[in-house]
Write an enzyme that holds these catalytic residues in place. Structure first.
Site, PDB file in Angstrom:
ATOM      1  N   ASN A  23       0.800  -1.230   0.000  1.00 39.10           N
ATOM      2  CA  ASN A  23       0.000   0.000   0.000  1.00 39.10           C
ATOM      3  C   ASN A  23       0.831   1.278   0.000  1.00 39.10           C
ATOM      4  O   ASN A  23       0.279   2.374   0.026  1.00 39.10           O
ATOM      5  CB  ASN A  23      -0.992  -0.037   1.163  1.00 39.10           C
ATOM      6  CG  ASN A  23      -2.087  -1.057   0.886  1.00 39.10           C
ATOM      7  OD1 ASN A  23      -2.192  -1.571  -0.230  1.00 39.10           O
ATOM      8  ND2 ASN A  23      -2.884  -1.351   1.886  1.00 39.10           N
ATOM      9  N   ARG A 102      -8.601  -1.258  -7.677  1.00 32.51           N
ATOM     10  CA  ARG A 102      -9.184   0.061  -7.402  1.00 32.51           C
ATOM     11  C   ARG A 102      -8.149   1.161  -7.309  1.00 32.51           C
ATOM     12  O   ARG A 102      -8.361   2.290  -7.757  1.00 32.51           O
ATOM     13  CB  ARG A 102      -9.925   0.055  -6.077  1.00 32.51           C
ATOM     14  CG  ARG A 102     -10.813  -1.112  -5.805  1.00 32.51           C
ATOM     15  CD  ARG A 102     -11.474  -0.906  -4.489  1.00 32.51           C
ATOM     16  NE  ARG A 102     -12.155   0.360  -4.465  1.00 32.51           N
ATOM     17  CZ  ARG A 102     -13.307   0.577  -5.101  1.00 32.51           C
ATOM     18  NH1 ARG A 102     -13.865  -0.401  -5.773  1.00 32.51           N
ATOM     19  NH2 ARG A 102     -13.898   1.736  -5.073  1.00 32.51           N
ATOM     20  N   PRO A 132     -16.988   4.277  -2.731  1.00 32.37           N
ATOM     21  CA  PRO A 132     -17.114   5.328  -3.751  1.00 32.37           C
ATOM     22  C   PRO A 132     -15.815   6.116  -3.877  1.00 32.37           C
ATOM     23  O   PRO A 132     -14.904   5.959  -3.066  1.00 32.37           O
ATOM     24  CB  PRO A 132     -18.233   6.208  -3.176  1.00 32.37           C
ATOM     25  CG  PRO A 132     -18.193   5.984  -1.704  1.00 32.37           C
ATOM     26  CD  PRO A 132     -17.725   4.570  -1.498  1.00 32.37           C
ATOM     27  N   ARG A 408      -2.253 -11.276  -4.414  1.00 27.69           N
ATOM     28  CA  ARG A 408      -2.314  -9.828  -4.654  1.00 27.69           C
ATOM     29  C   ARG A 408      -1.481  -9.062  -3.637  1.00 27.69           C
ATOM     30  O   ARG A 408      -0.957  -7.994  -3.926  1.00 27.69           O
ATOM     31  CB  ARG A 408      -3.756  -9.333  -4.563  1.00 27.69           C
ATOM     32  CG  ARG A 408      -4.690  -9.909  -5.609  1.00 27.69           C
ATOM     33  CD  ARG A 408      -5.993  -9.165  -5.583  1.00 27.69           C
ATOM     34  NE  ARG A 408      -5.732  -7.723  -5.736  1.00 27.69           N
ATOM     35  CZ  ARG A 408      -6.730  -6.822  -5.709  1.00 27.69           C
ATOM     36  NH1 ARG A 408      -7.965  -7.220  -5.487  1.00 27.69           N
ATOM     37  NH2 ARG A 408      -6.450  -5.535  -5.854  1.00 27.69           N
TER      38      ARG A 408
END
Ligand code: EPZ
Length: 429
Positions: A23, A102, A132, A408
């Site tokens: 990340n 994403r 969102p 992942r």
């Protein structure tokens, strides 16, 4: 599709090298789009998400060169990427690619900031929540971008460049903060980001951007100030260690018992997680080489935890903690406040004999004497590794299906665990 077979009951002893943080790596690779000069990243983990992002950047015209093996390097040393966005030929990020990861939506920030336009597919749904991107769009609008939504794409334009502005996030968002940081770095004038995310990965990206010539102060706090500059240059940056991988292996040692050194791990990146493990009766010691995790003989104590933005307990460790609490002495409660649908692992853990009740955002876990192996299904990255942790302590064989979720975000998981004594193997195809 690969599966992982685990025969539980082995204690874990030895050393596990912690890789670079997924990340941090993803936003750092995306930051390469901010400059026409080369960005060199060291300690990059070999993960499916990193490979996919290489493809996504390549689609924009970015060259990514991976350094070959160097003398003295082991299979656990990270890779070095040489990234050049000198010739961006396409500012569109297509649905086929963005929908698979994403975080690739974040390319919108450097593209509109440096090139004045970006056309990026909306990421679409996700297993753990609606997720969102309204706050990322709000941040770009606050910096003067004109935004249109058309056929599932967000089109951002700023033909005269972005301008500094005030961005106040109504809720803490990691992606929103990365987006604001990257865009504001090239905006004319000063930007102030209020209620910013304080995750260590934000600080790592800000460090790298400052090496590239940005003027960012306050990263790691909830108020960040960015003095925009006309141009950014190249730099070399080492990705910080992965605190979620660290916490995951610490939970695995707590689950099976044993004594493991988590090499390269840094306690300050994960204090909330380490405090919970200490409450649960696990010995945690910081050393020059990393963090030593030990549990021998003592039982696992039940805990009450609520996930929260950093420095709170990370949502990305919630599933792993739940696996550990399935064998605690007594009743634990875990409340998930970040994502509204992050309990997909509950029914799979129940297949191994766990006793878990869900009520709204809270899971109540009744500790059991033993778990029993069974076939289980991975649903998302962190849920899948919680099944591995439970299986390491379960009697008999567990088969974890759909391990592509694991690949992942966890580099060489079965190698790292089997090197410490786990009976774990990958079954290909
Ligand atoms: C990052 O996701 C991480 N991903 C996630 O890790 C992590 O769980 C999350 O931060 C929280 O720590 C990467 O770094 C690649 P957010 P992000 O924006 O940025 C809502 C993993 O397992 N929100 O901080 O997408 C959102 O729905 C992954 O490695 C809006 O409402 O998370 C959520 O409820 C999973 N509107 C909350 O904010 C927005 O525009 C926090 O999300 C953006 C977010």
């Amino acid at each position: 599709m690969d599966r992982i077979r685990i025969n539980g009951g082995q204690k874990l002893n030895g050393t596990i090298p912690i890789s670079g943080a997924k990340n941090a790596t993803l936003p750092l690779m995306i930051a390469s789009l901010l400059t026409d000069q080369p960005l060199v990243l060291d300690n990059v983990p070999r993960l499916a998400d990193v490979g996919l992002l290489q493809r996504i950047l390549g689609n924009h015209g970015v060259d990514v060169m991976v350094s070959g093996k160097r003398l003295g390097e082991t299979q656990y040393d990270g890779q070095t990427l040489h990234i050049s966005a000198a010739n961006v030929i396409d500012t569109t990020a297509p649905y086929e690619l963005v929908s698979r990861m994403r975080a690739s939506f974040w390319v919108i920030a450097p593209l509109v900031a440096r090139l004045g336009e970006a056309r990026v597919s909306m990421p679409g749904g996700c297993a753990i929540g609606t997720r969102p991107v309204d706050l990322l769009i709000m941040a770009l609008e606050r910096l003067g971008a004109a935004i249109d939504i058309d056929k599932g794409y967000v089109i951002a334009r700023a033909k005269n460049g972005l301008r500094g502005g005030e961005i106040k996030f109504p809720k803490v968002t990691v992606g929103g903060t990365h987006t604001a940081l990257m865009a504001a770095s090239l905006a004319r004038g000063t930007s102030v980001i209020e209620n910013a995310a304080r995750e260590p990965e934000i600080g790592d990206v800000a460090d790298c951007l400052n090496k590239m010539g940005a003027r960012i102060s306050g990263a790691g706090t909830s108020r960040i100030v960015v003095e925009g500059v006309p141009k950014l240059s190249g730099a070399r940056h080492r990705v910080l260690p992965d605190r979620i991988e660290t916490g995951t292996y610490a939970m695995a040692v707590a689950m099976t018992g044993g004594d493991v050194l988590l090499e390269n791990a840094r306690p300050e990146l994960l204090q909330a997680g380490l405090d919970v493990l200490t409450q649960a009766g696990v010995e945690i010691a910081s050393t020059n080489a990393g963090i030593r995790v030990t549990r021998n003989g003592k039982g696992i104590a039940a805990v009450e935890v609520t996930t929260a933005p950093f420095p709170g307990f990370p949502t990305d460790l919630q599933a792993q903690l739940m696996a550990l609490m399935t064998r605690a002495e007594g009743t634990s409660r875990i409340t998930e406040t970040i994502f509204e649908n992050r309990f997909m692992h509950v029914q799979e853990l129940a297949r191994l004999g766990a006793r878990i009740q869900l009520s709204g955002e809270t899971a109540t876990i009744e500790g059991v004497e033993r778990l029993k192996g069974a076939p289980v299904m991975a649903t998302d990255l962190r849920a899948s590794v919680s099944l591995v942790i439970a299986a390491l302590a379960a009697e008999g064989e567990t088969m974890v299906n759909r391990v592509y979720h694991l690949d992942r975000g966890f580099e060489r998981l079965e190698d790292k665990l089997s090197a410490c004594g786990a009976a774990i193997e990958r079954i290909s195809g």
